[in-house]
Design a protein around this motif. Structure first.
Motif, PDB file in Angstrom:
ATOM      1  N   ALA A 144      26.174  40.484  40.343  1.00  0.00           N
ATOM      2  CA  ALA A 144      26.375  40.244  38.915  1.00  0.00           C
ATOM      3  C   ALA A 144      25.094  39.728  38.270  1.00  0.00           C
ATOM      4  O   ALA A 144      24.717  40.145  37.168  1.00  0.00           O
ATOM      5  N   VAL A 145      24.399  38.821  38.965  1.00  0.00           N
ATOM      6  CA  VAL A 145      23.128  38.297  38.449  1.00  0.00           C
ATOM      7  C   VAL A 145      22.113  39.428  38.296  1.00  0.00           C
ATOM      8  O   VAL A 145      21.424  39.536  37.269  1.00  0.00           O
ATOM      9  N   GLU A 146      22.031  40.280  39.297  1.00  0.00           N
ATOM     10  CA  GLU A 146      21.071  41.394  39.239  1.00  0.00           C
ATOM     11  C   GLU A 146      21.394  42.356  38.099  1.00  0.00           C
ATOM     12  O   GLU A 146      20.497  42.815  37.380  1.00  0.00           O
ATOM     13  N   LEU A 147      22.678  42.646  37.915  1.00  0.00           N
ATOM     14  CA  LEU A 147      23.074  43.538  36.834  1.00  0.00           C
ATOM     15  C   LEU A 147      22.681  42.969  35.478  1.00  0.00           C
ATOM     16  O   LEU A 147      22.157  43.667  34.614  1.00  0.00           O
ATOM     17  N   ILE A 148      22.942  41.683  35.296  1.00  0.00           N
ATOM     18  CA  ILE A 148      22.641  41.048  34.011  1.00  0.00           C
ATOM     19  C   ILE A 148      21.140  40.967  33.779  1.00  0.00           C
ATOM     20  O   ILE A 148      20.647  41.233  32.676  1.00  0.00           O
ATOM     21  N   LEU A 149      20.396  40.614  34.820  1.00  0.00           N
ATOM     22  CA  LEU A 149      18.936  40.534  34.674  1.00  0.00           C
ATOM     23  C   LEU A 149      18.340  41.885  34.290  1.00  0.00           C
ATOM     24  O   LEU A 149      17.327  41.950  33.584  1.00  0.00           O
ATOM     25  N   THR A 192      19.863  44.175  32.506  1.00  0.00           N
ATOM     26  CA  THR A 192      20.500  44.688  31.288  1.00  0.00           C
ATOM     27  C   THR A 192      19.538  44.565  30.114  1.00  0.00           C
ATOM     28  O   THR A 192      19.116  43.454  29.773  1.00  0.00           O
ATOM     29  N   PRO A 193      19.159  45.676  29.480  1.00  0.00           N
ATOM     30  CA  PRO A 193      18.216  45.598  28.360  1.00  0.00           C
ATOM     31  C   PRO A 193      18.826  45.020  27.091  1.00  0.00           C
ATOM     32  O   PRO A 193      18.103  44.490  26.230  1.00  0.00           O
ATOM     33  N   GLY A 194      20.149  45.107  26.963  1.00  0.00           N
ATOM     34  CA  GLY A 194      20.813  44.596  25.773  1.00  0.00           C
ATOM     35  C   GLY A 194      21.391  43.212  25.992  1.00  0.00           C
ATOM     36  O   GLY A 194      20.812  42.364  26.670  1.00  0.00           O
ATOM     37  N   ARG A 195      22.561  42.992  25.418  1.00  0.00           N
ATOM     38  CA  ARG A 195      23.198  41.690  25.478  1.00  0.00           C
ATOM     39  C   ARG A 195      24.365  41.687  26.460  1.00  0.00           C
ATOM     40  O   ARG A 195      24.882  42.736  26.831  1.00  0.00           O
ATOM     41  N   VAL A 196      24.766  40.490  26.849  1.00  0.00           N
ATOM     42  CA  VAL A 196      25.979  40.314  27.628  1.00  0.00           C
ATOM     43  C   VAL A 196      27.113  40.051  26.643  1.00  0.00           C
ATOM     44  O   VAL A 196      27.054  39.108  25.851  1.00  0.00           O
ATOM     45  N   LEU A 256      26.035  44.823  28.590  1.00  0.00           N
ATOM     46  CA  LEU A 256      26.882  44.625  29.771  1.00  0.00           C
ATOM     47  C   LEU A 256      28.080  43.806  29.322  1.00  0.00           C
ATOM     48  O   LEU A 256      27.939  42.873  28.521  1.00  0.00           O
ATOM     49  N   VAL A 257      29.253  44.135  29.824  1.00  0.00           N
ATOM     50  CA  VAL A 257      30.481  43.434  29.447  1.00  0.00           C
ATOM     51  C   VAL A 257      30.960  42.566  30.599  1.00  0.00           C
ATOM     52  O   VAL A 257      30.990  43.008  31.754  1.00  0.00           O
ATOM     53  N   VAL A 258      31.304  41.324  30.282  1.00  0.00           N
ATOM     54  CA  VAL A 258      31.991  40.438  31.225  1.00  0.00           C
ATOM     55  C   VAL A 258      33.419  40.292  30.711  1.00  0.00           C
ATOM     56  O   VAL A 258      33.649  39.718  29.642  1.00  0.00           O
ATOM     57  N   GLY A 259      34.377  40.854  31.442  1.00  0.00           N
ATOM     58  CA  GLY A 259      35.775  40.771  31.057  1.00  0.00           C
ATOM     59  C   GLY A 259      36.487  39.697  31.849  1.00  0.00           C
ATOM     60  O   GLY A 259      36.358  39.634  33.077  1.00  0.00           O
ATOM     61  N   ILE A 260      37.246  38.842  31.142  1.00  0.00           N
ATOM     62  CA  ILE A 260      37.905  37.710  31.800  1.00  0.00           C
ATOM     63  C   ILE A 260      39.410  37.800  31.577  1.00  0.00           C
ATOM     64  O   ILE A 260      39.885  37.874  30.445  1.00  0.00           O
ATOM     65  N   LEU A 308      30.293  46.702  33.879  1.00  0.00           N
ATOM     66  CA  LEU A 308      31.380  45.753  33.670  1.00  0.00           C
ATOM     67  C   LEU A 308      31.462  44.767  34.825  1.00  0.00           C
ATOM     68  O   LEU A 308      31.568  45.162  35.981  1.00  0.00           O
ATOM     69  N   VAL A 309      31.415  43.481  34.497  1.00  0.00           N
ATOM     70  CA  VAL A 309      31.636  42.407  35.467  1.00  0.00           C
ATOM     71  C   VAL A 309      32.989  41.783  35.132  1.00  0.00           C
ATOM     72  O   VAL A 309      33.232  41.392  33.979  1.00  0.00           O
ATOM     73  N   ALA A 310      33.866  41.714  36.113  1.00  0.00           N
ATOM     74  CA  ALA A 310      35.196  41.144  35.902  1.00  0.00           C
ATOM     75  C   ALA A 310      35.286  39.763  36.532  1.00  0.00           C
ATOM     76  O   ALA A 310      34.842  39.559  37.668  1.00  0.00           O
TER      77      ALA A 310
END
Length: 325
Positions: free
Chosen positions: A37-42, A44-48, A95-99, A122-124
């Motif tokens: 998840a950290v690698e995906l976010i790092l 990501t060129p846009g926003r979380v 990138l989307v974090v869905g909770i 998508l990070v869940a």
């Protein structure tokens, strides 16, 4: 209405015990999925974009705020509003974090195919390992709990604590990976105490021009005392013609000279000053000036620029007024 005090306290303790136990289990389950998840976010060129419904939505808002204040561009999007136009806030660069504890909340799951169609990762964060949310996710962070802290096992309590803690853990891992420092934190919190300490410079709050007590080295003792009285800082800088600081004369110096029975009237500023004076560069942080004063047990300091030329003065009242101390 009267209450059973011992029962109320026992219920509160049981709630905390349940949530602590839930966090211990979440910790024990941490794995390479968090690293992914950290690698995906790092990368990501846009926003979380953090999203969730109900209590999970409140958690999502907080996680988005924590990410944003620690170096990761983030925002919260309400899933119900997303279905009515706000989905346009999400781009293919994000990138989307869905909770969701269950992973099956309809307002969120209905969006997932649309989000994935954009090519968004998508990070869940979910307690439902086999849920729709988990199955659509690129990375799943397991927030499942054995039971809620609610005695009815209904109100989201331990589950939302687990979600919040996982969000914080993710944010802190990202903070470290980015090399985020206290100065970076201050830049996103300019109105807070830390922001004032790390962003306020001496030149921003120092006294300037005619408000700075100063006399030439050749000034008489009477002129020196008049300058000190007029400027109200309990001290005066002593400079040469070019403005370079030669020394300082303070109320403390005056008391010491009088206690030694020294005749002062015929003396010049250079003869009564003490040197070197405590000075600080105008570009230094105001917090450094506060530390200097505390270390040397003084209430004021002279401010200098290039060539040790006097540019201002600062005392503890100025620091307190600027809320640096």
């Amino acid at each position: 209405m009267s209450i059973d005090a011992s029962r109320a306290l026992a219920m509160a303790q049981d709630c905390l015990d349940t949530e602590i136990a839930a966090l211990q289990r979440v910790k024990s389950r941490l794995s390479s999925s968090l690293v992914q998840a950290v690698e995906l976010i790092l990368n990501t060129p846009g926003r979380v974009v953090v999203t969730g419904m109900g209590k999970s939505g409140h958690v999502a808002r907080k996680i988005a705020a924590t990410l944003a204040s620690t170096g990761t561009a983030a925002m919260f999007v309400h899933p119900a509003e997303a279905s009515h136009g706000d989905l346009g806030m999400i781009t293919g660069q994000d990138l989307v974090v869905g909770i969701s504890n269950s992973g099956e909340v309809n307002e969120l799951t209905v969006l997932l195919p649309l989000v994935k169609r954009l090519g968004v990762k998508l990070v869940a964060i979910t307690g439902g390992a086999q849920s729709s949310l988990a199955q659509m996710a690129d990375v799943v962070l397991d927030s499942s709990v054995e039971r809620e802290a609610c005695p009815l096992n209904l109100a989201p309590t331990a589950s939302t604590t687990a979600q919040m803690a996982l969000g914080d853990a993710l944010a802190m891992a990202l903070l470290d990976a980015r090399g985020f420092q206290a100065e970076d934190f201050a830049r996103s919190h300019p109105g807070g105490a830390l922001g004032r300490k790390l962003l306020t410079h001496v030149k921003d709050i120092m006294r300037r021009g005619h408000d700075v007590p100063r006399v030439l080295a050749t000034a008489s003792f009477d002129d020196l005392m008049a300058e000190m009285s007029a400027k109200g800082m309990g001290a005066s800088a002593v400079t040469d013609e070019a403005g370079q600081v030669l020394g300082i004369f303070t109320d403390g110096d005056l008391r010491r000279l009088i206690s030694h029975g020294m005749g002062l009237r015929g003396l010049t500023a250079q003869e009564v000053m003490h040197s070197p004076a405590r000075t600080i560069d105008e570009n230094a942080l105001a917090a450094e000036a506060a530390e200097l004063m505390e270390r040397h047990r003084i209430t004021g300091v002279l401010v200098v620029g290039a060539g040790n030329r006097l540019t201002g003065a600062l005392n503890s009242h100025d620091l307190m007024h600027a809320k640096v101390i």
